[in-house]
Scaffold this motif. Sequence first.
Motif, PDB file in Angstrom:
ATOM      1  N   ASP A  58       0.795  -1.236   0.000  1.00 41.38           N
ATOM      2  CA  ASP A  58       0.000   0.000   0.000  1.00 41.38           C
ATOM      3  C   ASP A  58       0.825   1.283   0.000  1.00 41.38           C
ATOM      4  O   ASP A  58       0.460   2.272   0.654  1.00 41.38           O
ATOM      5  CB  ASP A  58      -0.962   0.047   1.207  1.00 41.38           C
ATOM      6  N   ARG A  59       1.948   1.270  -0.705  1.00 43.54           N
ATOM      7  CA  ARG A  59       2.721   2.503  -0.836  1.00 43.54           C
ATOM      8  C   ARG A  59       3.339   2.566  -2.227  1.00 43.54           C
ATOM      9  O   ARG A  59       3.576   1.529  -2.852  1.00 43.54           O
ATOM     10  CB  ARG A  59       3.825   2.597   0.227  1.00 43.54           C
ATOM     11  N   PRO A  60       3.631   3.770  -2.718  1.00 42.54           N
ATOM     12  CA  PRO A  60       4.210   3.856  -4.051  1.00 42.54           C
ATOM     13  C   PRO A  60       5.645   3.335  -4.102  1.00 42.54           C
ATOM     14  O   PRO A  60       6.381   3.434  -3.119  1.00 42.54           O
ATOM     15  CB  PRO A  60       4.171   5.363  -4.363  1.00 42.54           C
ATOM     16  N   CYS A  61       6.017   2.762  -5.251  1.00 41.27           N
ATOM     17  CA  CYS A  61       7.397   2.350  -5.522  1.00 41.27           C
ATOM     18  C   CYS A  61       8.297   3.573  -5.402  1.00 41.27           C
ATOM     19  O   CYS A  61       7.947   4.650  -5.881  1.00 41.27           O
ATOM     20  CB  CYS A  61       7.487   1.781  -6.942  1.00 41.27           C
ATOM     21  N   TYR A  62       9.465   3.433  -4.736  1.00 41.22           N
ATOM     22  CA  TYR A  62      10.386   4.562  -4.665  1.00 41.22           C
ATOM     23  C   TYR A  62      11.707   4.324  -5.397  1.00 41.22           C
ATOM     24  O   TYR A  62      12.713   4.972  -5.111  1.00 41.22           O
ATOM     25  CB  TYR A  62      10.565   5.068  -3.229  1.00 41.22           C
ATOM     26  N   GLY A  63      11.669   3.404  -6.357  1.00 39.49           N
ATOM     27  CA  GLY A  63      12.751   3.371  -7.354  1.00 39.49           C
ATOM     28  C   GLY A  63      14.033   2.670  -6.959  1.00 39.49           C
ATOM     29  O   GLY A  63      15.089   2.965  -7.529  1.00 39.49           O
TER      30      GLY A  63
ATOM     31  N   GLY B 292       4.104   6.739  12.547  1.00 40.98           N
ATOM     32  CA  GLY B 292       2.773   6.415  13.046  1.00 40.98           C
ATOM     33  C   GLY B 292       2.442   4.947  13.030  1.00 40.98           C
ATOM     34  O   GLY B 292       1.463   4.538  13.643  1.00 40.98           O
ATOM     35  N   GLY B 293       3.234   4.127  12.316  1.00 39.88           N
ATOM     36  CA  GLY B 293       2.950   2.693  12.295  1.00 39.88           C
ATOM     37  C   GLY B 293       3.508   1.991  11.082  1.00 39.88           C
ATOM     38  O   GLY B 293       4.696   2.073  10.799  1.00 39.88           O
ATOM     39  N   PHE B 294       2.626   1.331  10.321  1.00 42.34           N
ATOM     40  CA  PHE B 294       3.020   0.595   9.130  1.00 42.34           C
ATOM     41  C   PHE B 294       2.157   1.050   7.959  1.00 42.34           C
ATOM     42  O   PHE B 294       1.057   1.548   8.157  1.00 42.34           O
ATOM     43  CB  PHE B 294       2.822  -0.914   9.332  1.00 42.34           C
ATOM     44  N   TYR B 295       2.663   0.853   6.725  1.00 40.35           N
ATOM     45  CA  TYR B 295       1.827   1.102   5.555  1.00 40.35           C
ATOM     46  C   TYR B 295       0.731   0.054   5.457  1.00 40.35           C
ATOM     47  O   TYR B 295      -0.384   0.333   5.026  1.00 40.35           O
ATOM     48  CB  TYR B 295       2.670   1.070   4.267  1.00 40.35           C
ATOM     49  N   HIS B 296       1.060  -1.177   5.859  1.00 40.91           N
ATOM     50  CA  HIS B 296       0.195  -2.318   5.592  1.00 40.91           C
ATOM     51  C   HIS B 296       0.309  -3.297   6.761  1.00 40.91           C
ATOM     52  O   HIS B 296       1.413  -3.613   7.193  1.00 40.91           O
ATOM     53  CB  HIS B 296       0.682  -2.958   4.278  1.00 40.91           C
ATOM     54  N   LEU B 297      -0.835  -3.753   7.263  1.00 45.54           N
ATOM     55  CA  LEU B 297      -0.800  -4.675   8.394  1.00 45.54           C
ATOM     56  C   LEU B 297      -0.807  -6.125   7.930  1.00 45.54           C
ATOM     57  O   LEU B 297      -1.516  -6.469   6.991  1.00 45.54           O
ATOM     58  CB  LEU B 297      -2.025  -4.440   9.286  1.00 45.54           C
ATOM     59  N   PRO B 298      -0.003  -6.974   8.571  1.00 44.35           N
ATOM     60  CA  PRO B 298      -0.048  -8.396   8.221  1.00 44.35           C
ATOM     61  C   PRO B 298      -1.362  -9.006   8.725  1.00 44.35           C
ATOM     62  O   PRO B 298      -1.933  -8.523   9.706  1.00 44.35           O
ATOM     63  CB  PRO B 298       1.141  -8.993   8.970  1.00 44.35           C
TER      64      PRO B 298
END
Lengths: 263, 431
Positions: free
Chosen positions: A201-206, B166-172
Amino acid sequence: MTKKRLGVFKFASCDGCQLQLLSCEDELLELADTIEIAHFLEATSLIQEGPFDIALVEGSITTPADVERIRHIRQQSKILVAIGACASSGGIQALRNWADHHEFIAAVYASPQYINTLATSTSIADHVSVDFELRGCPIDKHQLLEVLAAMIADRVPRTPRHSVCMECKRRGTVCIAVTKHLPCLGPVTQAGCGAICPAYDRPCYGCFGPAAQANCKTLSEHYLAGDTTETVMIHALRNMSAAANVFQIESDRIESRQPQDKT
Amino acid sequence: MTSERKITVNALTRVEGEGALHVRVSGDRIENVRLAIYEPPRFFEAFLRGRAIEEVPDITARICGICPVAYQMTSVHAIEKALGIKIDPGIRRLRRLLYCGEWIESHVLHMFMLNAPDFFDCHSGIELAARFPDRVNNGLRIKKIGNRLLEILGGRAIHPVNVRIGGFYHLPTRDELQSQLPDLRWAFKSAIDSARWISGIEFPEFNVDCELVALQHNDEYPMNEGVIASTRYPAIDVDQYEDHFGEHHVEHSTALQSVRRDGQTPYFLGPLSRLELNHTQLSAAAKQLLETDCPPLPMRNRFHSIIARSVEVVHALEEAIELIETYSPPNEPFAPYVARAGAGCAATEAPRGMIYHHYEINDDGTVASSKIVPPTSQNQLQIESDLLAYLPRWLNESDEKIAAEAEKLIRNYDPCISCSTHFLTLTMERS
């Protein structure tokens, strides 16, 4: 058949790429049977002289002594493989290339006169001929094993040059550039990581540097037409592969049209 | 003997990053020991300026390929402190799980590949594997299981991508983590067996008293927070760190050297210090292992560091199992925040010792300044001081033997030279 001799060498870097060799937990001992590890400071205190059949070189060139050392390694090595973003484009420490390096030294060190570095951080290929570049920050261990297997068998390594997008599609990840309008570098970044970031859930940063035929300008214009600011776009391009040719050209292009928006 | 001797180790091996050692000997006295970190400077603190705080954990990870989690998490904690971000207890537990993964893989790499070969006259972990195939193979399997935790939680083991402010982008998911339980339970049993084997090794004796420093926490074995405790001084809060510990830039090194300001004395970080100051917080199996199979505390023999590391691996595995068994995903992957001007610092325990970061943030959410103090630059003066005390017993030996023994002592500290951004070649000068 006599075993090929492997040398592993380090320049300015974090050690993460050569660590991938020790991270091959399932293959390491078998690999050590197949190849002679002649020089690998991090793994063995038995230091042997060249010549080497295969040299794996990690890190970028940042000091006058390094300029000499890489030439010496090249002379001793039949095949030289640059591993990682530092070795293939100068790494994150190439951010100094846009700065006053004397000011950088003074910012970090109390006694700048003790520090002897070059004003730039440059790739291995900027100094000697390189037979193969394995990209990534860090490199992928499966790709590393493929390169070693290829070099042992005297064939060309099979590592894709297409973009991260292909890996995202294979992984079944919904495109976050399209659905969330996030400035993802996937379309211009070389595959190899397994498209981890969009799956998290985050953009690729290359991390893997520019893909083949990367159209950076079209991509950044697309993002800049949305919510992405020039500074965000420049910084996205100026990360681990900041000095990779097409990333550098594009970040400089955006910066030059926004002279007040200095990074 | 009246001649001068100069002994040089040009490139230290089985350490992370590159450095050298220079020893000058006059007669039967060691005049000078210099640990030279020639790892070229990479100027992280300089190029962090002006970057958005959200980019910081991705950048600081790149300081060290062996303990990227410690670097990125220490910066995240410091920035959260600056912005007053409150962290959900469930996120905090996942962060401890991430640390468990890094401690397991980094410690086991050091134990089997870098350090243990010294006690069996082997040049490498690969040679050690030829003598003890089951021991080393089990070690590599434990390491892989630690790496797997990092891969699930972080996306990948080296330079994880999932850590954010603040935490994680994605939770397991619960299933993703619980699928690891059979492997973790095997690793836990195997790690106890490894620790018993390691504590049975015949180690050189080198007991010199020194100041031990580590984080200390009332409720847990210290990983990501605590007060800074010492065996010689009262404990201090992390935000008093710079009042009590200073950095010097010395000519022979691109690493800054840290000292206790009061008395300008060295101090010792790492697993032996953590164990000494926190053994009551160890998990049940680690505590029992320490009581029944390890030398009694206080352990001051620097060569016992590998024992402390093996006890911490057992702890990390036991805690990881507990964290996963009781895991249910938090409601949100990260806490929301508004960027504003502020300053904050944090210290956490990297596998090789305490690491300290300090950030000043501009009101637009960019970094105004940063200070990063890695564990190895803090241990550097202690290593030099210990070499001065340890090497005289070897002076009748050849330069090669002295150099080899010096390197063995140095490996106990698990120096992380790239980390020190700033470490090691041995030159020995004898007069």
